[in-house]
Design a protein around this motif. Structure first.
Motif, short mmCIF file in Angstrom:
data_model
loop_
_atom_site.label_atom_id
_atom_site.label_comp_id
_atom_site.label_asym_id
_atom_site.label_seq_id
_atom_site.Cartn_x
_atom_site.Cartn_y
_atom_site.Cartn_z
N LEU A 459 0.82 -1.20 0.00
CA LEU A 459 0.00 0.00 0.00
C LEU A 459 0.86 1.25 0.00
CD1 LEU A 459 -2.66 -1.07 2.67
CD2 LEU A 459 -2.80 -1.28 0.18
N VAL A 460 0.41 2.22 -0.76
CA VAL A 460 1.06 3.52 -0.82
C VAL A 460 0.03 4.58 -0.45
CG1 VAL A 460 2.26 5.20 -2.26
CG2 VAL A 460 2.68 2.77 -2.59
N TYR A 461 0.27 5.30 0.63
CA TYR A 461 -0.61 6.40 1.04
C TYR A 461 -0.07 7.71 0.46
CZ TYR A 461 -2.90 3.33 4.43
OH TYR A 461 -3.61 2.32 5.02
N CYS A 462 -0.96 8.50 -0.08
CA CYS A 462 -0.56 9.77 -0.71
C CYS A 462 -1.49 10.89 -0.27
CB CYS A 462 -0.61 9.68 -2.23
SG CYS A 462 0.50 8.44 -2.96
N THR A 463 -0.93 12.07 -0.18
CA THR A 463 -1.71 13.29 -0.03
C THR A 463 -1.74 13.99 -1.37
OG1 THR A 463 -1.15 13.56 2.31
CG2 THR A 463 -1.86 15.52 1.13
N CYS A 464 -2.93 14.32 -1.84
CA CYS A 464 -3.10 14.90 -3.17
C CYS A 464 -3.58 16.34 -3.04
CB CYS A 464 -4.11 14.09 -3.99
SG CYS A 464 -3.67 12.34 -4.17
N VAL A 465 -2.97 17.22 -3.81
CA VAL A 465 -3.33 18.63 -3.78
C VAL A 465 -3.62 19.10 -5.19
CG1 VAL A 465 -2.03 19.14 -1.68
CG2 VAL A 465 -0.90 19.32 -3.89
N ARG A 466 -4.52 20.08 -5.28
CA ARG A 466 -4.90 20.69 -6.55
C ARG A 466 -5.35 22.11 -6.26
NH1 ARG A 466 -7.07 19.51 -11.72
NH2 ARG A 466 -8.85 20.83 -12.28
N LYS A 467 -4.94 23.04 -7.08
CA LYS A 467 -5.26 24.44 -6.86
C LYS A 467 -6.77 24.64 -6.83
CE LYS A 467 -4.30 29.12 -8.51
NZ LYS A 467 -3.61 29.94 -9.54
N GLY A 468 -7.22 25.34 -5.80
CA GLY A 468 -8.64 25.62 -5.68
C GLY A 468 -9.44 24.52 -5.02
N GLU A 469 -8.80 23.42 -4.62
CA GLU A 469 -9.49 22.29 -4.01
C GLU A 469 -8.85 21.97 -2.66
OE1 GLU A 469 -12.10 20.87 -5.26
OE2 GLU A 469 -12.10 21.62 -7.33
N ALA A 470 -9.65 21.43 -1.75
CA ALA A 470 -9.11 21.00 -0.47
C ALA A 470 -8.27 19.73 -0.67
CB ALA A 470 -10.25 20.71 0.51
N PRO A 471 -7.17 19.57 0.06
CA PRO A 471 -6.34 18.37 -0.09
C PRO A 471 -7.14 17.11 0.24
CG PRO A 471 -5.19 20.05 1.17
CD PRO A 471 -6.61 20.51 1.04
N ILE A 472 -6.79 16.01 -0.43
CA ILE A 472 -7.43 14.72 -0.18
C ILE A 472 -6.35 13.68 0.10
CG2 ILE A 472 -9.47 15.21 -1.59
CD1 ILE A 472 -8.21 13.60 -3.84
N ASN A 473 -6.74 12.63 0.78
CA ASN A 473 -5.84 11.51 1.07
C ASN A 473 -6.35 10.27 0.35
OD1 ASN A 473 -4.03 12.84 3.02
ND2 ASN A 473 -5.84 12.92 4.33
N ILE A 474 -5.44 9.54 -0.25
CA ILE A 474 -5.78 8.31 -0.96
C ILE A 474 -4.83 7.21 -0.54
CG2 ILE A 474 -6.73 9.53 -2.96
CD1 ILE A 474 -4.10 8.86 -4.45
N VAL A 475 -5.23 5.98 -0.81
CA VAL A 475 -4.35 4.84 -0.65
C VAL A 475 -4.46 4.01 -1.92
CG1 VAL A 475 -6.13 3.46 0.51
CG2 VAL A 475 -3.73 2.86 0.79
N ALA A 476 -3.31 3.57 -2.44
CA ALA A 476 -3.26 2.79 -3.67
C ALA A 476 -2.59 1.46 -3.39
CB ALA A 476 -2.50 3.55 -4.76
N ALA A 477 -3.15 0.40 -3.97
CA ALA A 477 -2.57 -0.93 -3.83
C ALA A 477 -1.69 -1.22 -5.05
CB ALA A 477 -3.67 -1.98 -3.71
N LEU A 478 -0.40 -1.49 -4.82
CA LEU A 478 0.52 -1.86 -5.89
C LEU A 478 0.54 -3.37 -5.99
CD1 LEU A 478 1.35 1.10 -5.42
CD2 LEU A 478 3.70 0.44 -5.94
N THR A 479 0.07 -3.88 -7.09
CA THR A 479 -0.07 -5.33 -7.25
C THR A 479 0.74 -5.87 -8.41
OG1 THR A 479 -2.07 -4.91 -8.57
CG2 THR A 479 -2.38 -5.35 -6.23
N GLY A 480 1.71 -5.09 -8.87
CA GLY A 480 2.56 -5.56 -9.96
C GLY A 480 3.80 -4.71 -10.07
N GLY A 481 4.90 -5.28 -10.67
CA GLY A 481 6.14 -4.55 -10.85
C GLY A 481 7.02 -4.59 -9.62
N ASP A 482 8.19 -3.94 -9.70
CA ASP A 482 9.12 -3.87 -8.59
C ASP A 482 8.82 -2.65 -7.74
OD1 ASP A 482 10.48 -6.15 -9.38
OD2 ASP A 482 11.80 -5.03 -10.73
N VAL A 483 9.21 -2.73 -6.47
CA VAL A 483 8.95 -1.64 -5.54
C VAL A 483 10.23 -1.18 -4.87
CG1 VAL A 483 6.56 -2.27 -5.11
CG2 VAL A 483 8.35 -3.33 -3.75
N ASP A 484 11.39 -1.52 -5.48
CA ASP A 484 12.66 -1.21 -4.83
C ASP A 484 12.93 0.29 -4.78
OD1 ASP A 484 13.14 -3.92 -4.53
OD2 ASP A 484 14.04 -4.08 -6.52
#
Length: 701
Positions: A459-484
């Protein structure tokens, strides 16, 4: 609907490691109440944080607790099946034709009538299908030009100028009532309040206009006389009470008159009649039984008002009077003005006084109140339409959205089988040359971070920002590839929400879990390589530090005597090196001897077996983790109640994370002008070690 003794035949499909019910026909919806809740994938879901119409969720959440539960879903499906002639319409494109509404009962007739009027207001014919967009403009449905059932009448609803003006007067004085169309008008309650207040004001004026000597002792001058009387009454009363106290006890006279020190304050400055110190003094010198002087001996601050009192009140009421006023005379004057003052005290408290007595009398005597009452009654009679507009709105929203929610609630077919995203998927995160499709909003980071690791996903937790919008928090599941190469601080990506808007995403936290068996196979070697690299860096840093320290101490210290060459120490060092090389050579010789004792085709198998022996523990742990990878904890952490183990196996996980690939038909040049020059040192070293092993084997054989 089938009879009670005929059991409905359900069809299930297997996906995510569990059986899910397939909702494909109207009969499936009609029998949804019969489906065992243990077979439902979800038991409740939140009404926030979903890519789903919030208005539809609010309609489903009948108890307003912020959760949509199984009974609420069942109730909504049951209502739709009752209100539609054929529930198969829920499987079709959005839109409800008038002919599809079941009008076999009174509720259906009222619903269909309201739908027919909505079509009319939307400018459509009865052959057109109603859409959600047709009911969004409430100002058009509840226009001021027609009755809308809220019992509020606006000026636009009548052609009578008199009624229009009456409504305007009510709104101006009492504020009016909000109409469903968005304007302000009058309802029955406000009209009744208006007429009651108007009548009270008219009655009050009528009582005051009676030609009575008691009410008007001074005729037309009574109002002005009472005004000057009221302005000095408290001060005159104060004077006579002080005189009565002095008569009661002569010793109090000195205390009731001002002390000489009071005048000392006024002695050294200019005195005006409006000075507060002067105004606060008694009207005259206090003595037992003394009358109030109306000329000399009067407090100069009050001389003007007392003169007005004498001219407008005392002299007209008492006839000729000397230059003083006794307590008895003052009592008589007060009694003669009592009726007028009582009438003034009875003046109704109302904002309608601003309209004037003539306008209020005309309203009460005219027909406009009766006409407005009739209009309000007619509008209230349309309440059936207004109530059924809500039912029409509910039917349109559920026809459009209900099946989508069922495919994310009763089953997770939108997640496992559909080409569209599930309602809990927030969008796509692009990070480290991959796209992550299993992305969820996170409202409570602490709760989510506690439960989500049980999903077994990286899992990767991220804080997302965009001009004119309140920040949001997301979590993404990485299910493929390398994570080094992933890191927490400073790693950025790009998040695209379901509306296509781009957000700058910054990694704030990583929950490390195995991603694939291939990664687990190489992980021991990567760890050994990382360990060796770390140790070499530490050794190099230590040696560099020692050299720096020795150099500094040599420069700072006095020159020391030159010491001779220690041949014994030198010989000891070489002996130790020789022993180490001998031990290493013996070990290599034993390994090579073992390999050379095998047949040529057996050597690769042995090397492969050694590699598997090293990698098997990591691969086994990764397999066990990937085998239990589960969507449930991710959703439970967001307030869902998942009723099963919704697994994310390796093939499905690979579909949820896209890796960077060149487009089909693309060409690539292998020439890189900045490529690092290849040096054969590694190959030479390997060949040297192999040669040394062969020599050792030959020598120690």
């Amino acid at each position: 609907m089938a009879s009670n003794n005929t059991q409905h035949k359900w069809r299930f499909f297997r996906s995510g490691g569990f059986d899910q019910v397939a909702l494909e026909t109207a009969a499936d919806l009609q029998h949804l109440d019969e489906l065992d809740p243990k077979l439902w994938t979800v038991l409740n879901c939140p009404t926030s944080g979903l890519e789903f119409d919030s208005r539809t969720l609010a309609m489903l959440d009948t108890d307003g607790d912020g959760q949509v539960r199984v009974p609420e879903i069942q109730s909504a499906v049951r209502w739709c099946c009752q209100r539609l002639k054929d529930a198969d319409l829920l499987f079709k494109s959005p839109g409800v034709p008038l002919s599809a509404i079941n009008d076999s009962d009174a509720e259906g007739v009222a619903l269909k009538t309201a739908a027919q009027r909505v079509l009319q207001y939307a400018g459509k014919t009865e052959s057109d299908a109603l859409q959600v967009s047709d009911i969004l403009d409430k100002a058009r449905l509840f226009s001021p030009q027609h009755f809308n059932g809220d019992g509020v009448v606006m000026p636009e609803l009548t052609a009578s100028p008199g009624v229009k003006q009456l409504i305007a007067d009510i709104v101006a004085t009492l504020g009016g009532v909000a109409d469903r169309s968005g304007g302000v008008g009058a309802d029955a309650s406000m009209l009744a309040s208006f007429t009651t207040q108007a009548q009270a004001i008219v009655d009050w004026h009528a009582a005051g206009s009676a030609e009575s000597e008691d009410l008007h002792p001074l005729g037309d001058n009574t109002a002005a006389a009472v005004a000057i009387f009221d302005s000095v009454q408290a001060k005159v009363d104060d004077y006579f009470v002080r005189c009565q106290l002095a008569a009661f006890d002569p010793r109090s006279a000195a205390a009731l008159n001002p002390d000489a020190s009071v005048y000392a304050v006024l002695a050294n400055r200019t005195i005006a009649n409006v000075d507060n110190e002067l105004t606060a003094l008694p009207l005259a010198e206090v003595e037992a039984g003394r009358a109030l002087p109306l000329g000399p001996g009067l407090n100069p601050a009050w001389a003007g008002k007392i003169a007005q009192l004498f001219a407008l009140v005392i002299n007209p009421l008492l006839g000729s009077a000397d230059n003083s006023l006794t307590l008895a005379q003052w009592t008589t004057v007060s009694g003669k003005l009592a009726a007028w003052r009582a009438w003034q005290a009875a003046k109704p408290e109302s904002s309608l006084h601003s309209l004037g007595i003539e306008r209020l009398t005309a309203i009460l005597q005219g027909a406009e109140v009766t006409e407005l009452t009739a209009l309000i009654s007619q509008d209230a009679d349309e309440k059936t339409f207004a109530d059924n507009v809500d039912a029409v709105e509910k039917l349109l929203y559920l026809q459009r959205d209900l099946l989508t929610l069922l495919r994310n609630f009763v089953s997770l077919s939108d997640f496992y089988q559909s080409k569209t995203k599930a309602v809990f998927q927030a969008g796509t995160l692009y990070l480290d040359q991959r796209s992550c499709e299993l992305v969820l909003y996170v409202n409570d980071l602490a709760r989510h971070a506690t439960m989500a690791p049980f999903s077994g996903c990286y899992l990767v937790y991220c804080t997302c920002v965009r001009k004119g919008e309140a920040p949001i928090n997301i979590v993404a599941a990485l299910t493929g590839g390398d994570v080094d190469e992933l890191m927490v601080a400073g790693r950025n990506g790009m998040f695209y929400d379901r509306q296509g808007r781009d957000w700058k995403a910054s990694v704030t936290k990583v929950v490390a879990q195995p991603v694939s068996i291939r990664q687990a196979f190489w992980s021991p070697y990567k760890r050994v390589a990382a360990f060796i690299e770390t140790q070499i860096q530490k050794f190099a840093a230590s040696r560099d530090k020692d050299i720096e320290a020795k150099t500094t101490s040599t420069v700072a210290a006095a020159p020391a005597a030159t010491t001779g060459f220690d041949i014994a120490k030198f010989a000891g060092i070489f002996a130790a090196i020789g022993l180490a090389m001998g031990a290493l050579g013996t070990a290599l010789a034993a390994i090579v001897a073992g390999l050379f004792s095998l047949q040529l085709w057996q050597i690769p198998l042995v090397l492969l077996g050694v590699m598997l022996l090293i990698s098997c523990p990591s691969m086994l742990m990764a397999y066990m983790t990937l085998r239990r990878r589960n969507l449930g904890p991710l959703l439970d952490a967001n307030g869902w109640a998942i009723n099963t183990r919704a697994r994310i196996n390796v093939p499905f996980g690979a579909a949820l994370t896209g890796l960077a690939q060149l487009p089909k038909g693309a060409t690539r040049s292998s020439s890189d002008p900045y490529a690092e020059q290849k040096r054969p040192w590694g190959l030479a070293l390997l060949l040297g070690l192999l040669a040394a092993a062969v020599v050792c084997y030959w020598f120690y054989r």
